[in-house]
Motif scaffolding. Structure first.
Motif, PDB file in Angstrom:
ATOM      1  N   PHE A 186      26.012  -0.684  28.354  1.00  0.00           N
ATOM      2  CA  PHE A 186      26.728  -0.128  27.205  1.00  0.00           C
ATOM      3  C   PHE A 186      28.168   0.224  27.575  1.00  0.00           C
ATOM      4  O   PHE A 186      29.102  -0.051  26.814  1.00  0.00           O
ATOM      5  N   TYR A 232      15.926   0.490  23.061  1.00  0.00           N
ATOM      6  CA  TYR A 232      14.776   0.472  22.152  1.00  0.00           C
ATOM      7  C   TYR A 232      13.475   0.219  22.913  1.00  0.00           C
ATOM      8  O   TYR A 232      12.472   0.920  22.719  1.00  0.00           O
ATOM      9  N   GLY A 267      21.544  -2.015  23.168  1.00  0.00           N
ATOM     10  CA  GLY A 267      20.710  -1.392  22.144  1.00  0.00           C
ATOM     11  C   GLY A 267      19.259  -1.827  22.258  1.00  0.00           C
ATOM     12  O   GLY A 267      18.336  -1.010  22.109  1.00  0.00           O
TER      13      GLY A 267
END
Length: 251
Positions: free
Chosen positions: A133, A43, A39
């Motif tokens: 991920f 970002y 994450g």
């Protein structure tokens, strides 16, 4: 490493299965941390995608090359045990993801060194985030499956039941439960309805069932209840129900 040492501790009166699930909890924590890292990568990459920044390619190439070498060495050391230990597998996937990231950085660094196409840094970061991920999702899926007492992946309850019924003397099976204590220890419990003529040979019958389960499915922890009369008909898999809260409060 701490989880592996903890899992090796013997069983006790308060933890009769020992600490084997320490590796599963460690994998869950590891997978969650990798998920958060992915994450963070997404970002940061989104910001650089909109506003590309100049990248000092040469130092980046040197650091990425060293990182790739170290991660490949770590992966080779973990690979042997990554197939039968969830904790080691999560660590293996982690370093493989890091190695892929380092390789991507090297390729991107070479291209940016000669072309000044700095938006590639953000694109590579997004690709790295996707790899990280996916690895995190696999670890979280497997560790959660074990913690929820799931049947080991690739094992079919109906097939196991049919193989138990095929053992001489077994008439039927019900109340069958199969679950993983950890990634390499599988447990099974069941009620066996045996033929009356095998009443005096229960030990031999149980040994035959246990041997079959170990040979075909690597199930080494079994609890089998033998019944020599027809039980009330029911499904192979028993449904567990929560105790009534009202009843619990009354007691």
């Amino acid at each position: 490493l701490g989880a592996i040492r903890l899992a090796a501790l013997p069983a006790s009166e308060t933890r009769t299965f020992g600490f084997h699930r320490a590796e599963v909890f460690a994998s869950l924590i590891n997978g969650t941390s990798i998920f958060l890292i992915a994450g963070g990568i997404f970002y940061e990459a989104s910001g650089r995608l909109v506003h590309p920044e100049k990248v000092n390619s040469l130092p980046m190439l040197v650091i990425a090359t060293l990182g790739l070498i170290m991660n490949l060495l770590s992966a080779s050391a973990l690979h042997e045990h990554s197939h039968d230990d969830l904790n080691v597998r999560s660590a293996f996937l982690h370093v493989i993801g890091d190695a892929a990231a380092s390789l991507g950085v090297i390729i991107g660094g070479v291209i940016m060194y000669y072309s000044d196409w700095y938006i590639l840094d953000a694109i590579i970061s997004i690709g790295i985030g996707c790899v990280v991920f996916y690895g995190a999702w696999r670890v979280l899926r497997e560790s959660t499956h074990i913690l929820l007492e799931g049947v080991p992946r690739g094992m079919k309850v109906s097939e196991v039941a049919d193989n138990i019924r095929s053992v001489e003397g077994v008439r039927d099976i019900h109340h069958l439960n199969i679950w993983s204590i950890c990634s390499h220890i599988v447990a099974l419990s069941a009620h066996l309805d045996v033929q009356p003529e095998f009443k005096g040979r229960q030990a031999k019958l149980l040994h035959a069932v246990e041997h079959m389960l170990q040979e075909k499915y690597h199930i080494t922890h079994t609890t089998l209840q033998v019944e020599c009369t027809h039980c009330i008909a029911g499904p192979v898999i028993k449904r567990f129900s929560h105790r009534s809260r009202q009843s619990h409060c009354n007691h």
